[in-house]
Write a protein that holds these residues in place. Structure first.
Motif, PDB file in Angstrom:
ATOM      1  N   ALA A 132      90.995  -5.199  70.140  1.00  0.00           N
ATOM      2  CA  ALA A 132      91.981  -4.558  71.002  1.00  0.00           C
ATOM      3  C   ALA A 132      93.369  -5.053  70.640  1.00  0.00           C
ATOM      4  O   ALA A 132      93.589  -6.270  70.543  1.00  0.00           O
ATOM      5  N   ASP A 133      94.283  -4.117  70.412  1.00  0.00           N
ATOM      6  CA  ASP A 133      95.682  -4.444  70.114  1.00  0.00           C
ATOM      7  C   ASP A 133      95.820  -5.398  68.935  1.00  0.00           C
ATOM      8  O   ASP A 133      96.656  -6.320  68.942  1.00  0.00           O
ATOM      9  N   GLY A 134      94.983  -5.197  67.920  1.00  0.00           N
ATOM     10  CA  GLY A 134      95.061  -6.016  66.720  1.00  0.00           C
ATOM     11  C   GLY A 134      94.416  -7.376  66.832  1.00  0.00           C
ATOM     12  O   GLY A 134      94.455  -8.156  65.884  1.00  0.00           O
ATOM     13  N   LEU A 135      93.843  -7.684  68.000  1.00  0.00           N
ATOM     14  CA  LEU A 135      93.187  -8.967  68.205  1.00  0.00           C
ATOM     15  C   LEU A 135      91.680  -8.781  68.277  1.00  0.00           C
ATOM     16  O   LEU A 135      91.178  -7.701  68.567  1.00  0.00           O
ATOM     17  N   VAL A 136      90.960  -9.877  68.004  1.00  0.00           N
ATOM     18  CA  VAL A 136      89.504  -9.888  68.108  1.00  0.00           C
ATOM     19  C   VAL A 136      89.117 -10.352  69.504  1.00  0.00           C
ATOM     20  O   VAL A 136      89.631 -11.362  69.995  1.00  0.00           O
ATOM     21  N   GLU A 137      88.245  -9.590  70.158  1.00  0.00           N
ATOM     22  CA  GLU A 137      87.720 -10.008  71.451  1.00  0.00           C
ATOM     23  C   GLU A 137      86.452 -10.821  71.210  1.00  0.00           C
ATOM     24  O   GLU A 137      85.514 -10.355  70.551  1.00  0.00           O
ATOM     25  N   VAL A 138      86.433 -12.045  71.712  1.00  0.00           N
ATOM     26  CA  VAL A 138      85.303 -12.947  71.488  1.00  0.00           C
ATOM     27  C   VAL A 138      84.671 -13.302  72.824  1.00  0.00           C
ATOM     28  O   VAL A 138      85.348 -13.790  73.732  1.00  0.00           O
ATOM     29  N   ARG A 139      83.368 -13.055  72.913  1.00  0.00           N
ATOM     30  CA  ARG A 139      82.606 -13.455  74.094  1.00  0.00           C
ATOM     31  C   ARG A 139      82.050 -14.847  73.835  1.00  0.00           C
ATOM     32  O   ARG A 139      81.240 -15.055  72.933  1.00  0.00           O
ATOM     33  N   LEU A 140      82.519 -15.808  74.616  1.00  0.00           N
ATOM     34  CA  LEU A 140      82.119 -17.197  74.416  1.00  0.00           C
ATOM     35  C   LEU A 140      80.723 -17.444  74.977  1.00  0.00           C
ATOM     36  O   LEU A 140      80.160 -16.620  75.705  1.00  0.00           O
ATOM     37  N   ALA A 141      80.195 -18.618  74.625  1.00  0.00           N
ATOM     38  CA  ALA A 141      78.823 -18.951  75.032  1.00  0.00           C
ATOM     39  C   ALA A 141      78.663 -19.028  76.535  1.00  0.00           C
ATOM     40  O   ALA A 141      77.555 -18.860  77.059  1.00  0.00           O
ATOM     41  N   ASN A 142      79.756 -19.252  77.278  1.00  0.00           N
ATOM     42  CA  ASN A 142      79.668 -19.337  78.743  1.00  0.00           C
ATOM     43  C   ASN A 142      79.873 -17.985  79.414  1.00  0.00           C
ATOM     44  O   ASN A 142      79.931 -17.904  80.652  1.00  0.00           O
ATOM     45  N   GLY A 143      80.021 -16.926  78.621  1.00  0.00           N
ATOM     46  CA  GLY A 143      80.160 -15.580  79.170  1.00  0.00           C
ATOM     47  C   GLY A 143      81.577 -15.085  79.308  1.00  0.00           C
ATOM     48  O   GLY A 143      81.798 -13.890  79.498  1.00  0.00           O
ATOM     49  N   SER A 144      82.571 -15.952  79.214  1.00  0.00           N
ATOM     50  CA  SER A 144      83.965 -15.514  79.309  1.00  0.00           C
ATOM     51  C   SER A 144      84.412 -14.903  77.987  1.00  0.00           C
ATOM     52  O   SER A 144      83.821 -15.145  76.927  1.00  0.00           O
ATOM     53  N   THR A 145      85.460 -14.100  78.060  1.00  0.00           N
ATOM     54  CA  THR A 145      85.979 -13.419  76.871  1.00  0.00           C
ATOM     55  C   THR A 145      87.434 -13.805  76.660  1.00  0.00           C
ATOM     56  O   THR A 145      88.221 -13.840  77.614  1.00  0.00           O
ATOM     57  N   ILE A 146      87.775 -14.094  75.405  1.00  0.00           N
ATOM     58  CA  ILE A 146      89.169 -14.375  75.076  1.00  0.00           C
ATOM     59  C   ILE A 146      89.571 -13.540  73.864  1.00  0.00           C
ATOM     60  O   ILE A 146      88.723 -13.128  73.059  1.00  0.00           O
ATOM     61  N   SER A 147      90.864 -13.299  73.734  1.00  0.00           N
ATOM     62  CA  SER A 147      91.415 -12.570  72.592  1.00  0.00           C
ATOM     63  C   SER A 147      91.945 -13.564  71.579  1.00  0.00           C
ATOM     64  O   SER A 147      92.593 -14.550  71.946  1.00  0.00           O
ATOM     65  N   ALA A 148      91.681 -13.312  70.301  1.00  0.00           N
ATOM     66  CA  ALA A 148      92.073 -14.262  69.255  1.00  0.00           C
ATOM     67  C   ALA A 148      92.587 -13.534  68.027  1.00  0.00           C
ATOM     68  O   ALA A 148      92.155 -12.412  67.718  1.00  0.00           O
ATOM     69  N   ARG A 149      93.507 -14.176  67.339  1.00  0.00           N
ATOM     70  CA  ARG A 149      93.913 -13.700  66.022  1.00  0.00           C
ATOM     71  C   ARG A 149      92.813 -14.020  65.019  1.00  0.00           C
ATOM     72  O   ARG A 149      92.017 -14.933  65.232  1.00  0.00           O
ATOM     73  N   SER A 150      92.777 -13.301  63.911  1.00  0.00           N
ATOM     74  CA  SER A 150      91.798 -13.590  62.864  1.00  0.00           C
ATOM     75  C   SER A 150      92.344 -13.172  61.513  1.00  0.00           C
ATOM     76  O   SER A 150      92.982 -12.120  61.390  1.00  0.00           O
ATOM     77  N   ARG A 151      92.095 -14.013  60.501  1.00  0.00           N
ATOM     78  CA  ARG A 151      92.477 -13.692  59.127  1.00  0.00           C
ATOM     79  C   ARG A 151      91.302 -13.114  58.357  1.00  0.00           C
ATOM     80  O   ARG A 151      91.394 -12.871  57.166  1.00  0.00           O
TER      81      ARG A 151
END
Length: 380
Positions: free
Chosen positions: A255-274
């Protein structure tokens, strides 16, 4: 920059093997004149082997090592325009300071006059702030002074390149910091190329113009210190250079050029990636401790409990236990005055600025998936 004439040092497809063991594999590297370069990596990564091939103590099994455009194949160490400062200094205990410094000058052919040798040895000692110490014995000097004598001995022959093999490892922290500054100043004043080998990330980042990170005989990343720290090429560099928190998870989308990552605890964060991460890929998200922001419970992205607080003067480090994810480290600066310090056992929320998380392929706990190593060069 690709031409050897624009480089003080150049590696062309260099490999070094010791029997069945490959110490260095397929390295291409170009170092411009007057650069301060740090070869950084864990033990056994090949950094010292590279330094020894520049010095001439080792010969490549394949490829070429060039100094100022000239192939050094078959050229012995004493015929190369380089000098080396060793980790243990390698000073002669039976000689005084002046004669230690003058030793290399006495080996030159045609021979220099005694007056010229004394003059140049005195100049070299003055350069490292040891004027007047010429008649002292080595054992009468402190560790820092001995290190300066070793530097003066290496510089007195006016080399094109100075090689430094972990020269500060034996010094205490305060003296090491002082010598880091002196080495930087000396390199700028002389305008010659310095190549430093170290496993100390802080030393490499604080002293050099360029950091060359090595792992398993290959170059993983090369760049300016801030680039290597803030934009690591892969999970190894992110984990090795400085401190970081690695959060395992899976890619859930973009989303919006970022990677959405679902963490092991169930929460989701947006991250840059190369990297080209696809939905469902395993990933590790890197978050530097100084990027974390501690808040009152319920306000941040992650929730945890403070387990340890480490006061470091200008900063405070917190070890925070987050359910499922394990322990994270956060660094707070002066804004957290004594009255605002979080106490061990206190619940906290963890937030971070947009763009701070950086996602890499693979999960650290299960073994890092490394990208294919690229051939690299330093652009001046």
């Amino acid at each position: 920059m690709t031409a050897a004439l624009n480089s003080d040092i150049e590696f062309r497809e260099v490999a070094k093997r010791y029997g069945a063991v490959t110490a260095v594999s397929g390295i291409n590297l170009s170092i411009p004149p007057a650069a301060f370069v740090a070869l950084l990596g864990p033990s056994g990564c090949g950094k010292t082997t590279c330094l020894r091939m520049i010095a001439g103590f080792e010969q490549p099994s394949e490829g070429q090592v060039l100094i100022r455009g000239k192939d050094m194949a078959g050229t012995p160490p004493y015929r190369r325009p380089v000098n080396m400062v060793f980790q243990q200094y390698a000073l002669f205990p039976h000689l005084d300071v002046e004669n230690n410094v003058a030793y290399g000058l006495r080996q030159q052919r045609p021979r220099l006059s005694a007056r010229e040798i004394r003059l140049r040895a005195g100049e070299a000692l003055a350069m490292v702030q040891l004027a007047g110490y010429g008649h002292r014995k080595v054992h009468e000097l402190s560790g820092g002074q001995q290190q300066r004598v070793a530097l003066a001995r290496a510089l007195v022959n006016k080399p094109a390149v100075l090689l430094l093999d972990e020269p500060l490892a034996a010094l205490d922290k305060k003296l090491r910091t002082d010598m880091q500054i002196e080495l930087q100043n000396l390199q700028r004043e002389l305008g010659i190329t310095f190549v430093l080998v170290t496993h100390d990330q802080e030393e490499a980042l604080s002293m050099s113009d360029f950091v060359c990170v090595m792992n398993r005989g290959s170059i993983v990343q090369i760049g300016q210190p801030n680039e290597v720290y803030h934009e690591p090429a892969d999970l190894f560099v992110a984990d090795f250079v400085g401190k970081t928190n690695l959060l395992p998870g899976k890619v859930s989308g973009r989303a919006d050029g970022l990677v959405e990552v679902r963490l092991a605890n169930g929460s989701t964060i947006s991250a840059r990636s190369r990297s080209n991460l696809a939905k469902g890929d395993d990933t590790s998200v890197s978050l530097r401790p100084e990027a974390l922001r501690l808040e009152a419970p319920g306000r941040g992205t992650l929730q945890g409990v403070v387990r340890n607080r480490i006061f470091l003067g200008a900063t405070v480090e917190y070890v925070i236990e987050v359910p499922v994810l394990g322990t994270l480290m956060a660094t707070a600066d002066h804004q957290f005055v004594q009255g605002n310090l979080f106490e061990p056992g206190e619940p906290v929320a963890i937030g971070f600025a947009s763009g701070a998380p950086l996602a890499f392929p693979g999960i650290k706990e299960n073994g890092t998936k490394q990208r294919e190593t690229r051939n690299v060069e330093i652009i001046s």
